[in-house]
Design a protein around this motif. Structure first.
Motif, PDB file in Angstrom:
ATOM      1  N   PRO A   1     -15.013 -24.393 -14.917  1.00  0.00           N
ATOM      2  CA  PRO A   1     -15.131 -23.112 -14.213  1.00  0.00           C
ATOM      3  C   PRO A   1     -13.973 -22.287 -14.756  1.00  0.00           C
ATOM      4  N   LYS A   2     -13.895 -20.986 -14.806  1.00  0.00           N
ATOM      5  CA  LYS A   2     -12.802 -20.186 -15.332  1.00  0.00           C
ATOM      6  C   LYS A   2     -11.571 -20.347 -14.138  1.00  0.00           C
ATOM      7  N   SER A   3     -11.968 -20.285 -13.048  1.00  0.00           N
ATOM      8  CA  SER A   3     -11.051 -20.354 -11.937  1.00  0.00           C
ATOM      9  C   SER A   3     -11.394 -21.300 -10.984  1.00  0.00           C
ATOM     10  N   ALA A   4     -10.759 -21.687 -10.085  1.00  0.00           N
ATOM     11  CA  ALA A   4     -10.945 -22.662  -8.814  1.00  0.00           C
ATOM     12  C   ALA A   4     -11.874 -21.969  -7.755  1.00  0.00           C
ATOM     13  N   SER A   5     -12.346 -20.671  -8.088  1.00  0.00           N
ATOM     14  CA  SER A   5     -12.905 -19.959  -6.947  1.00  0.00           C
ATOM     15  C   SER A   5     -14.279 -20.621  -6.668  1.00  0.00           C
TER      16      SER A   5
ATOM     17  N   LYS B   1      -9.531 -20.385  -1.031  1.00  0.00           N
ATOM     18  CA  LYS B   1      -9.756 -20.816  -2.394  1.00  0.00           C
ATOM     19  C   LYS B   1      -8.588 -22.015  -2.539  1.00  0.00           C
ATOM     20  N   PRO B   2      -9.011 -23.063  -3.117  1.00  0.00           N
ATOM     21  CA  PRO B   2      -7.980 -24.202  -3.010  1.00  0.00           C
ATOM     22  C   PRO B   2      -6.900 -24.045  -4.054  1.00  0.00           C
ATOM     23  N   ALA B   3      -5.503 -24.485  -3.602  1.00  0.00           N
ATOM     24  CA  ALA B   3      -4.290 -24.043  -4.176  1.00  0.00           C
ATOM     25  C   ALA B   3      -3.800 -25.119  -4.946  1.00  0.00           C
ATOM     26  N   LEU B   4      -4.133 -26.498  -4.504  1.00  0.00           N
ATOM     27  CA  LEU B   4      -3.671 -27.741  -5.144  1.00  0.00           C
ATOM     28  C   LEU B   4      -4.705 -28.949  -4.844  1.00  0.00           C
ATOM     29  N   LYS B   5      -4.402 -29.988  -5.903  1.00  0.00           N
ATOM     30  CA  LYS B   5      -5.230 -31.163  -5.738  1.00  0.00           C
ATOM     31  C   LYS B   5      -4.226 -32.231  -4.946  1.00  0.00           C
ATOM     32  N   ARG B   6      -4.274 -32.748  -4.015  1.00  0.00           N
ATOM     33  CA  ARG B   6      -3.614 -33.593  -3.417  1.00  0.00           C
ATOM     34  C   ARG B   6      -3.700 -35.055  -3.987  1.00  0.00           C
TER      35      ARG B   6
ATOM     36  N   LYS C   1      -2.388 -38.075  -3.290  1.00  0.00           N
ATOM     37  CA  LYS C   1      -2.847 -38.846  -2.257  1.00  0.00           C
ATOM     38  C   LYS C   1      -4.150 -39.212  -2.213  1.00  0.00           C
ATOM     39  N   THR C   2      -4.958 -38.314  -2.140  1.00  0.00           N
ATOM     40  CA  THR C   2      -6.510 -38.310  -1.740  1.00  0.00           C
ATOM     41  C   THR C   2      -7.492 -37.683  -2.677  1.00  0.00           C
ATOM     42  N   LEU C   3      -6.799 -36.867  -3.575  1.00  0.00           N
ATOM     43  CA  LEU C   3      -7.488 -36.066  -4.716  1.00  0.00           C
ATOM     44  C   LEU C   3      -8.379 -35.073  -4.070  1.00  0.00           C
ATOM     45  N   GLU C   4      -8.042 -34.469  -3.069  1.00  0.00           N
ATOM     46  CA  GLU C   4      -8.745 -33.299  -2.303  1.00  0.00           C
ATOM     47  C   GLU C   4      -8.074 -32.148  -2.829  1.00  0.00           C
ATOM     48  N   GLN C   5      -9.201 -31.149  -2.827  1.00  0.00           N
ATOM     49  CA  GLN C   5      -8.789 -29.670  -3.220  1.00  0.00           C
ATOM     50  C   GLN C   5      -8.408 -29.063  -1.826  1.00  0.00           C
ATOM     51  N   ILE C   6      -7.379 -28.556  -1.666  1.00  0.00           N
ATOM     52  CA  ILE C   6      -6.927 -27.925  -0.555  1.00  0.00           C
ATOM     53  C   ILE C   6      -6.202 -26.681  -0.664  1.00  0.00           C
ATOM     54  N   CYS C   7      -6.475 -25.807   0.199  1.00  0.00           N
ATOM     55  CA  CYS C   7      -5.749 -24.343   0.390  1.00  0.00           C
ATOM     56  C   CYS C   7      -4.355 -24.292   0.864  1.00  0.00           C
ATOM     57  N   ARG C   8      -3.489 -23.515   0.559  1.00  0.00           N
ATOM     58  CA  ARG C   8      -2.415 -23.503   0.917  1.00  0.00           C
ATOM     59  C   ARG C   8      -2.046 -23.916   2.360  1.00  0.00           C
ATOM     60  N   LYS C   9      -2.875 -22.733   3.233  1.00  0.00           N
ATOM     61  CA  LYS C   9      -2.588 -23.020   4.679  1.00  0.00           C
ATOM     62  C   LYS C   9      -3.021 -24.568   5.188  1.00  0.00           C
ATOM     63  N   CYS C  10      -4.199 -24.976   4.629  1.00  0.00           N
ATOM     64  CA  CYS C  10      -4.392 -26.290   5.225  1.00  0.00           C
ATOM     65  C   CYS C  10      -3.434 -27.210   4.567  1.00  0.00           C
ATOM     66  N   PHE C  11      -2.988 -27.181   3.330  1.00  0.00           N
ATOM     67  CA  PHE C  11      -2.014 -28.131   2.775  1.00  0.00           C
ATOM     68  C   PHE C  11      -0.642 -28.076   3.841  1.00  0.00           C
ATOM     69  N   TYR C  12      -0.166 -26.848   4.168  1.00  0.00           N
ATOM     70  CA  TYR C  12       1.028 -26.923   5.045  1.00  0.00           C
ATOM     71  C   TYR C  12       0.646 -27.742   6.486  1.00  0.00           C
ATOM     72  N   GLU C  13      -0.704 -27.602   6.947  1.00  0.00           N
ATOM     73  CA  GLU C  13      -0.966 -28.126   8.155  1.00  0.00           C
ATOM     74  C   GLU C  13      -1.013 -29.780   8.062  1.00  0.00           C
ATOM     75  N   VAL C  14      -1.737 -30.302   6.857  1.00  0.00           N
ATOM     76  CA  VAL C  14      -2.001 -31.660   6.915  1.00  0.00           C
ATOM     77  C   VAL C  14      -0.820 -32.231   6.201  1.00  0.00           C
TER      78      VAL C  14
END
Lengths: 358, 99
Positions: free
Chosen positions: A8-12, A23-28, A30-43
């Motif tokens: 895919p051209k973008s992760a959207s 939209k996910p901003a990174l791949k963790r 630790k868990t290989l999850e794709q996660i957006c910025r806000k959720c990343f801050y939270e976890v």
């Protein structure tokens, strides 16, 4: 699930696996999850909170010093600790504690960052310097001993310096920003050097409870990549240059290896820590006993603590004192680990830390 | 193709201490798209002035260097196979220093 041969051209085309909205901003890693910025801050913040609570790192009302170097880990640590302290009412009195080793072009710059952190996070700052405590800066030490074994001096002196600073601030605990990658490297280093005593201690989240000031590492399970991403997204101000003396450090090899491993199998890092936690030392292995230094009263498994041995060496113009296996010194002081004393003198010997000559 | 490259975490020292670079990358003959793989090779030749081993290892970045394309982890878009568009922002951050 997206199948097919085209990337895919973008992760959207995928959404954050936690909120399913953004939209996910990174791949963790630790868990290989794709996660957006806000959720990343939270976890990110929540997991650290769970580590703190689950391991009972603090008690309400404690005075806690944060070992701050101005680097990525300590800046994020200061930020997250003050945030969690506020959000979850830990009731802690937080301070920033910095060590000035006297390394020009490195430490003087990073200290400017800590001074900014003091203002940004509203945490009182105390700086202790090698010059004040020992009468030597690292630059002066390196002039005398050369470019090998610098880390031995620096590491030993820094640990004591932190304790002295903590005692001055009258704090109950010290926290440092050691992350999962650091601890995995340390486990490997201790295996590579046969340092069984340290191997048994290095994965503890709290150490030194029987010494002057206990220290803990809330980032023990936090990946370095996530710390950097957090700092980047949150635009946290940190200093990022390698110590000018570090290219000679043995730890560099362990780090290189860990990074290559992480690329292939990111979970390897927490798995190495888990292995380290579960090592049991055979009962027939002789372990060093803990006592106190005769000269300064600091905790030591020898008659004199390492810092005193090294300082004595510097002041007497014997820069090799306390480095490598030594014989014929007062009370047989030397770089002893849990190995049996046999009159063996080898040129490459287990060193506490610092460079290994090839 | 106009792109903005940013170097952080100490990598800027490899490019004359300049963090931000607005660059124009020419596509090689016959290629329709520019991938990260192409961009890395281009950067190594044109932007990295010293110690390229600190930036790249083989075809890809040195382990410990994070890559973000438009503020998104490149692991999400296929790493080296990520295709780039006009005006994209690529950030390289090294994690290999003291904390």
């Amino acid at each position: 699930m997206e199948e097919g041969n085209k990337i895919p051209k973008s992760a959207s085309s995928r959404l954050c696996c936690r909120c399913n909205e953004r939209k996910p901003a990174l791949k963790r890693p630790k868990t290989l999850e794709q996660i957006c910025r806000k959720c990343f801050y939270e976890v990110f913040e929540e997991e650290i909170h769970q580590v703190i609570v689950g391991n009972q790192l603090f008690k309400a009302g404690e005075r806690v010093a944060i070992g701050a170097s101005g680097g990525k880990d300590s800046t994020v640590l200061a930020y997250v600790m003050s945030e969690l302290n506020r959000r979850h009412n830990y009731g802690l009195d937080l301070f920033l504690l910095s060590v000035d080793e006297g390394i020009t072009g490195y430490r003087d710059d990073s200290l400017e960052t800590v001074k900014r952190n003091e203002v940004q996070y509203g945490l009182p700052l105390k700086i202790v310097s090698y010059k004040e405590l020992y009468g030597w800066t690292m630059d002066e030490i390196v002039k005398v001993i050369g470019l090998k074994n610098n880390c031995t001096f620096c590491g030993v002196f820094r640990r004591q310096a932190l304790d002295r600073g903590a005692a001055y601030l009258k704090v109950d605990k010290l926290v440092t920003g050691h992350n999962a990658d650091d601890i995995a490297e340390t486990v490997l280093l201790n295996i590579l050097r046969g340092d069984v005593a340290r191997l048994s201690r290095c994965t503890s989240i709290t150490t030194g409870e029987d010494g002057p000031i206990p220290r803990c590492k809330p980032f023990k399970y936090t990946y370095e990549k996530e710390i950097v991403m957090y700092a980047y997204f949150k635009k946290l101000d940190y200093f990022s240059t390698e110590c000018i003396y570090s290219p000679n450090a043995y730890r560099g090899f362990a780090r290189e290896f860990i990074k290559d491993l992480e690329r292939i199998r990111p979970r390897a890092i927490v798995d190495i820590i888990k292995s380290g936690e579960n090592f049991r030392i055979s009962t027939s292995t002789k372990m060093p006993e803990q006592g106190t230094c005769e000269r300064c009263g600091y905790i030591s498994s020898q008659k004199w603590c390492k810092a005193c041995v090294l300082l004595e060496g510097l002041n007497r113009g014997l820069p090799k004192l306390g480095i490598g296996r030594s014989r014929g010194l007062e009370n047989g002081n030397g770089n002893r680990k849990d190995m049996e004393q046999n009159g063996d003198v080898r040129s490459i010997e287990s060193k506490q830390c610092g460079s290994l000559d090839f | 193709m106009q792109l903005t490259l940013e170097f952080g975490g100490g990598l800027e020292l490899l490019c004359d201490s300049v963090k931000m670079h607005n660059v124009n990358v020419d596509l090689e003959n016959g290629l329709e798209q520019l991938t990260m793989k192409d961009l890395l090779a281009w950067a190594r030749t044109n932007l990295i002035k010293e110690r390229p081993e600190m930036f790249m290892k083989g075809d890809t970045v040195r382990p410990g260097v994070l890559v973000l394309v438009n503020d998104c982890d490149w692991e999400l878009s296929g790493q080296l196979d990520t295709t780039l568009q006009e005006k994209d922002v690529v950030v390289f951050i090294s994690t290999l220093h003291g904390g």
